[in-house]
Write a protein that holds these residues in place. Structure first.
Motif, mmCIF file in Angstrom:
data_model
loop_
_atom_site.group_PDB
_atom_site.id
_atom_site.type_symbol
_atom_site.label_atom_id
_atom_site.label_comp_id
_atom_site.label_asym_id
_atom_site.label_seq_id
_atom_site.Cartn_x
_atom_site.Cartn_y
_atom_site.Cartn_z
ATOM 1 N N PHE A 1 -111.412 -37.478 44.589
ATOM 2 C CA PHE A 1 -112.194 -36.248 44.782
ATOM 3 C C PHE A 1 -113.594 -36.577 45.290
ATOM 4 C CE2 PHE A 1 -115.618 -33.813 42.720
ATOM 5 C CZ PHE A 1 -115.554 -32.676 43.502
ATOM 6 N N CYS B 1 -120.756 -29.220 37.265
ATOM 7 C CA CYS B 1 -119.383 -28.717 37.376
ATOM 8 C C CYS B 1 -119.166 -27.647 36.323
ATOM 9 C CB CYS B 1 -118.365 -29.824 37.114
ATOM 10 S SG CYS B 1 -118.316 -31.054 38.414
ATOM 11 N N ILE C 1 -113.372 -27.211 41.102
ATOM 12 C CA ILE C 1 -112.624 -28.063 42.001
ATOM 13 C C ILE C 1 -111.159 -27.674 41.943
ATOM 14 C CG2 ILE C 1 -111.941 -30.421 42.467
ATOM 15 C CD1 ILE C 1 -114.906 -30.625 40.700
ATOM 16 N N THR D 1 -113.634 -29.398 33.696
ATOM 17 C CA THR D 1 -113.170 -30.048 34.922
ATOM 18 C C THR D 1 -112.660 -31.427 34.510
ATOM 19 O OG1 THR D 1 -114.830 -28.867 36.213
ATOM 20 C CG2 THR D 1 -113.848 -30.828 37.215
ATOM 21 N N ALA E 1 -109.689 -28.890 47.030
ATOM 22 C CA ALA E 1 -109.136 -30.225 47.185
ATOM 23 C C ALA E 1 -108.716 -30.389 48.637
ATOM 24 C CB ALA E 1 -107.936 -30.415 46.267
ATOM 25 N N LEU F 1 -115.169 -26.041 45.620
ATOM 26 C CA LEU F 1 -114.911 -27.147 46.527
ATOM 27 C C LEU F 1 -113.413 -27.367 46.473
ATOM 28 C CD1 LEU F 1 -117.651 -29.842 45.799
ATOM 29 C CD2 LEU F 1 -117.577 -28.203 47.657
ATOM 30 N N ARG G 1 -114.611 -35.380 49.027
ATOM 31 C CA ARG G 1 -115.583 -34.282 49.124
ATOM 32 C C ARG G 1 -117.019 -34.791 49.167
ATOM 33 N NH1 ARG G 1 -112.353 -30.522 50.838
ATOM 34 N NH2 ARG G 1 -114.112 -29.119 50.538
#
Lengths: 262, 95
Positions: A99, A84, B31, A88, A261, A259, A103
């Protein structure tokens, strides 16, 4: 302690559920086929209201960034990982789990792409002195001028040396442009995926020599990549090309950027 | 790492900050919906950090305190402005 008051979760990366991750400082938060590599952090440290100020604190930033990288490097020794980006942070474990579960299929696909692979970085530089004296200069004008400079004296020698310097700079620029892509292609041929990153200026790279290639390679067969690197190094040594290897890195450059949400 | 070929091309130094920064700050999955930092200009940031580490005292002497009050870092739309300031700084600092 209620969830709202508790610390948040800093997510370093995602591994396949059941991966052996041997690092006492991080937890594996598993949801279905994937698991987040995470640790609890005080939320106030990453709050958007103070984060910009912290990012301006070079000591804080370097420490956190190196810690982020270190956790992922430790994980990488025993498992494939989708890294990541820095900072994050989830406010609650529920949000982190949501999450991972929502995902899950995207994360599994990203994991499949990097399974059994690491990222290696190769930076190529040209050493000007060796470029000049090596076999790279095929330009007759430069050769003639070099001879004249060697034979001249005084002001004339100075002026011709300046002109020679400029000619060599032009030749070097052309050489760098011509050779970057072939170098990259050869290394890409020994890897599973490849990307060219932005060149680093000398004040960033910390080297006086100009960078001609900054490549990242997703590699499963490291000895094969090593062979390609050695062959390239030998072929271009006379031209003053120097290759520098970094990594193995978590495959930062080979995972999807965003990615969303769900 | 098992390959001697690979080891031969390593500098043997710890990873350079610039290489770590261009990955950790600029790559890896993002994200949507989490706490998000402004996506920073990595090169700019790296130069700034080097400048700061190398010469924090010198910078302060020259009255440079952009890291206290930086429109780029504090989320404002000051990227271009900052770039100009940084250029001036670099010249002053002899970079």
């Amino acid at each position: 302690m209620s969830v709202e008051d508790g610390p948040g979760w800093y997510l370093y990366g995602v591994v396949a559920a059941g991966s052996a991750v041997d690092d006492g400082d991080v937890s594996l938060v598993s949801e279905g086929p994937v698991a987040g590599v995470a640790s609890r952090v005080p939320l106030e440290e990453f709050d958007p209201s103070v984060l910009p100020e912290r990012l301006g604190d070079a000591a804080w930033l370097e420490q956190k960034i190196r810690a982020h990288e270190q956790v992922l490097e430790d994980v990488l020794r025993s498992a494939s990982v989708v890294p990541c980006r820095f900072c994050t942070v989830y406010q609650t474990e529920d949000e982190l789990r949501r999450f991972l579960s929502e995902r899950g299929s995207d994360l599994s696909a990203a994991l499949a792409h990097v399974e059994g692979r690491v990222e290696l970085g190769v930076k190529a530089f040209v050493d000007r002195e060796r470029f000049m004296t090596g076999g790279a200069i095929r330009n007759d004008a430069i050769r003639e001028l070099s001879e004249r400079v060697a034979q001249s004296e005084g002001g004339r020698a100075y002026l011709e040396a300046r002109r020679l310097d400029q000619l060599i700079t032009d030749e070097l620029m052309q050489f760098k442009d011509e050779i970057a892509e072939p170098l990259h292609e050869r290394l890409a041929g020994a890897s599973d995926d490849a990307v060219r990153l932005n060149l680093q200026r000398p004040e960033v790279s910390g080297r006086d020599d100009e960078m001609l290639l900054n490549g990242a390679y997703l590699v499963s067969d490291q000895p094969r990549f090593g062979t390609a690197l050695r062959e390239l190094g030998a072929e271009h040594r006379d031209s003053g090309v120097e290759l520098e290897l970094t990594g193995p890195w978590p495959p930062y450059n080979f995972v999807p950027a965003v990615l969303g949400a769900a | 790492m098992s390959s001697r070929d690979l080891d031969h091309y390593r500098s043997g130094q710890p990873a350079q900050l610039a290489d770590v920064l261009e990955r950790v700050l600029d790559k890896g999955i993002v994200i949507a919906g989490d706490i998000k930092i402004e996506l920073l200009d990595i090169e700019l940031l790296t130069v700034k950090i080097r400048l700061l580490i190398a010469s924090a005292d010198k910078a302060r002497e020259m009255g440079i305190d952009w890291w206290q009050n930086d429109p780029f870092l504090s989320g404002g739309n000051g990227g271009k402005h900052l770039e100009d300031r940084l250029k001036a700084l670099e010249e002053k600092a002899g970079l």
